[in-house]
Design a protein around this motif. Structure first.
Motif, mmCIF file in Angstrom:
data_model
loop_
_atom_site.group_PDB
_atom_site.id
_atom_site.type_symbol
_atom_site.label_atom_id
_atom_site.label_comp_id
_atom_site.label_asym_id
_atom_site.label_seq_id
_atom_site.Cartn_x
_atom_site.Cartn_y
_atom_site.Cartn_z
ATOM 1 N N ALA A 136 -0.445 -7.392 -8.160
ATOM 2 C CA ALA A 136 0.010 -6.303 -7.297
ATOM 3 C C ALA A 136 1.305 -6.681 -6.574
ATOM 4 O O ALA A 136 2.199 -5.846 -6.389
ATOM 5 C CB ALA A 136 -1.079 -5.959 -6.272
ATOM 6 N N ALA A 183 4.857 -4.702 -6.623
ATOM 7 C CA ALA A 183 5.415 -4.283 -5.336
ATOM 8 C C ALA A 183 6.840 -4.807 -5.173
ATOM 9 O O ALA A 183 7.732 -4.091 -4.691
ATOM 10 C CB ALA A 183 4.539 -4.787 -4.185
ATOM 11 N N SER A 208 8.983 -10.638 -10.440
ATOM 12 C CA SER A 208 9.415 -9.306 -10.025
ATOM 13 C C SER A 208 10.828 -9.011 -10.516
ATOM 14 O O SER A 208 11.111 -7.935 -11.056
ATOM 15 C CB SER A 208 9.361 -9.184 -8.496
ATOM 16 O OG SER A 208 8.044 -9.268 -8.017
ATOM 17 N N ASP A 257 4.970 1.245 -11.276
ATOM 18 C CA ASP A 257 4.631 0.167 -10.344
ATOM 19 C C ASP A 257 3.677 0.656 -9.255
ATOM 20 O O ASP A 257 2.738 -0.050 -8.876
ATOM 21 C CB ASP A 257 5.899 -0.391 -9.693
ATOM 22 C CG ASP A 257 6.744 -1.206 -10.662
ATOM 23 O OD1 ASP A 257 6.210 -1.634 -11.697
ATOM 24 O OD2 ASP A 257 7.941 -1.395 -10.383
ATOM 25 N N CYS A 267 0.200 1.019 -10.793
ATOM 26 C CA CYS A 267 -0.403 -0.294 -11.055
ATOM 27 C C CYS A 267 -0.784 -0.987 -9.748
ATOM 28 O O CYS A 267 -1.840 -1.634 -9.663
ATOM 29 C CB CYS A 267 0.574 -1.151 -11.864
ATOM 30 S SG CYS A 267 -0.119 -2.707 -12.441
ATOM 31 N N PHE A 268 0.061 -0.869 -8.732
ATOM 32 C CA PHE A 268 -0.242 -1.471 -7.428
ATOM 33 C C PHE A 268 -1.535 -0.891 -6.852
ATOM 34 O O PHE A 268 -2.414 -1.642 -6.408
ATOM 35 C CB PHE A 268 0.919 -1.223 -6.465
ATOM 36 C CG PHE A 268 0.695 -1.784 -5.082
ATOM 37 C CD1 PHE A 268 0.981 -3.101 -4.808
ATOM 38 C CD2 PHE A 268 0.196 -0.981 -4.060
ATOM 39 C CE1 PHE A 268 0.770 -3.621 -3.529
ATOM 40 C CE2 PHE A 268 -0.020 -1.493 -2.796
ATOM 41 C CZ PHE A 268 0.266 -2.817 -2.529
ATOM 42 N N CYS A 278 -4.478 -2.301 -8.938
ATOM 43 C CA CYS A 278 -4.770 -3.722 -8.756
ATOM 44 C C CYS A 278 -5.335 -4.011 -7.368
ATOM 45 O O CYS A 278 -6.272 -4.813 -7.217
ATOM 46 C CB CYS A 278 -3.509 -4.549 -9.001
ATOM 47 S SG CYS A 278 -3.027 -4.687 -10.731
#
Length: 380
Positions: free
Chosen positions: A49, A53, A107, A333, A336-337, A340
């Motif tokens: 995560a 982020a 990232s 993103d 997915c964040f 997760c």
């Protein structure tokens, strides 16, 4: 000179196959190595995560760079940054400062790579043949995936994480070679006339990110634990899965191009729902987990052309592929964040890993509703 040439797309596909080898030989093992190093399951999910982020926060910085360089140099930079991430992973000793550094480098690498790759592929491809082009690309990746996880498992077992990830980083770096002769794609300094950001692109990518959290990241952890934390068994399961994937991508991608998109959506995501349930049931049962993993590779080969054909075509129709993907990758993103962090909270609360895997079912409902509308308009 037109960017839509077979040679240009072939170079991109060869590049993608090489980086896919690195991903399947090393990337697929990253969460497993974290667990082996003593990182707990919730922390491993929060690590993932944190990566997405970081990408979300850094994403606006890419556009000024792209205006100066074009898209291809960013793709090369992302490829090399990802190689550096793999090399750094070789020195992971457990929870600590190196884990924070890894999250930051990852990232940057994944931000530059996936943003520029999707924009580049969208610009070079042909909308009329998009399904088949995506299907061929995914079939190549499935073929690579038969050998790469076995090689990765052998390297981890024989030489340990240090040697294995240094080698994986080298392979990843070599993926820049096919790009050397490929064309660059310039980025306009101001949004071109007629630029638009379809909300459908944002919704699809948010749903796909949410889907990936349960289907991919939680599942990789569950599969590794179910197989007794064995690199060899984990790599073998990934190789078996790849064998199932190649034919499905070619078959369904061509059906999309012949105007059967709605049917392809139903087939792909019905299969996805079945596989998600099997994966949830397979947690703790090795034979069922291996079966569900193999079925999952076929499912990805079916889902990817269905999902990415509209994304790439909407991107090209937006008149600025990079700006489009800056927004849509940010939506991925975000999805997915959410997935997760939600999964980490569920596991920390004492629930089995089978529960957060089912997060993907909610994402399927969101994706199917949007995709049926999109393909319905094309076939009307």
């Amino acid at each position: 000179m037109s960017l839509q040439t077979p040679t240009a797309l072939s170079r991109v596909n060869l590049h993608y196959a090489i980086q896919a080898f690195a991903q399947a030989a090393g990337g697929v093992f990253l969460l497993a190595v974290l667990l082996k190093a003593g990182v707990s399951v919730p922390v491993a999910l929060l690590f993932q995560a944190g990566i997405v982020a970081g990408r979300f926060v850094l994403r606006p910085m890419v556009l000024p760079l792209a205006k100066r360089t074009g898209i291809k140099p960013l793709l090369i930079a992302g490829t090399l940054a990802t190689a550096a991430y793999y090399a750094l992973f070789a020195y992971l000793g457990g929870p600590g400062p190196i884990l924070i550094l890894l999250s930051a480098v990852s990232s940057i690498g994944y931000l530059l790579y996936w943003l520029s790759f999707h924009a580049y592929f969208a610009a070079l491809g042909d909308p009329a043949q998009r399904g088949g082009q995506v299907g061929l690309r995914e079939a190549m990746v499935a073929g690579v995936g038969v050998v790469a996880p076995l090689a990765g498992a052998w390297a981890l077992t024989a030489g340990g994480p240090k040697i294995a990830f240094l080698l994986v980083g080298l392979v990843q770096a070599l993926a820049i070679v096919p790009l050397i002769g490929a064309p660059n794609v310039p980025v306009a300094r101001t949004p071109p006339e007629g630029y638009r950001m379809p909300r459908l692109g944002l919704g699809l990518m948010f749903g796909d990110g949410l889907f990936a959290a349960g289907y991919h990241f939680v599942w990789l952890i569950a599969l590794f634990l179910t197989l007794g934390e064995s690199y060899a068994a984990f790599g073998g399961a990934a190789a078996v899965a790849a064998i199932a994937g190649a034919a499905g991508a070619l078959f369904l991608g061509r059906r999309i191009d012949t105007g059967r998109g709605r049917r392809a959506v139903v087939i792909a995501y019905a299969a996805a729902a079945v596989i998600i349930v099997l994966r949830a049931l397979g947690v703790g049962t090795p034979w069922l987990a291996v079966l569900a993993n193999a079925g999952g590779a076929l499912m990805v080969a079916l889902v990817t052309p269905v999902m990415m054909t509209p994304v790439y075509n909407l991107s090209k129709g937006s008149n600025c592929t990079l700006r489009f993907h800056i927004a849509t990758e940010g939506a991925w993103d975000a999805g997915c964040f959410v997935g997760c962090v939600g999964a980490a909270a569920l596991v920390a609360a004492g629930l089995p890993l089978s529960v957060p895997i089912l997060i993907a079912l909610a994402a399927i409902a969101l994706l199917v509703a949007q995709l049926l509308r999109y393909y319905g308009r094309l076939q009307a």
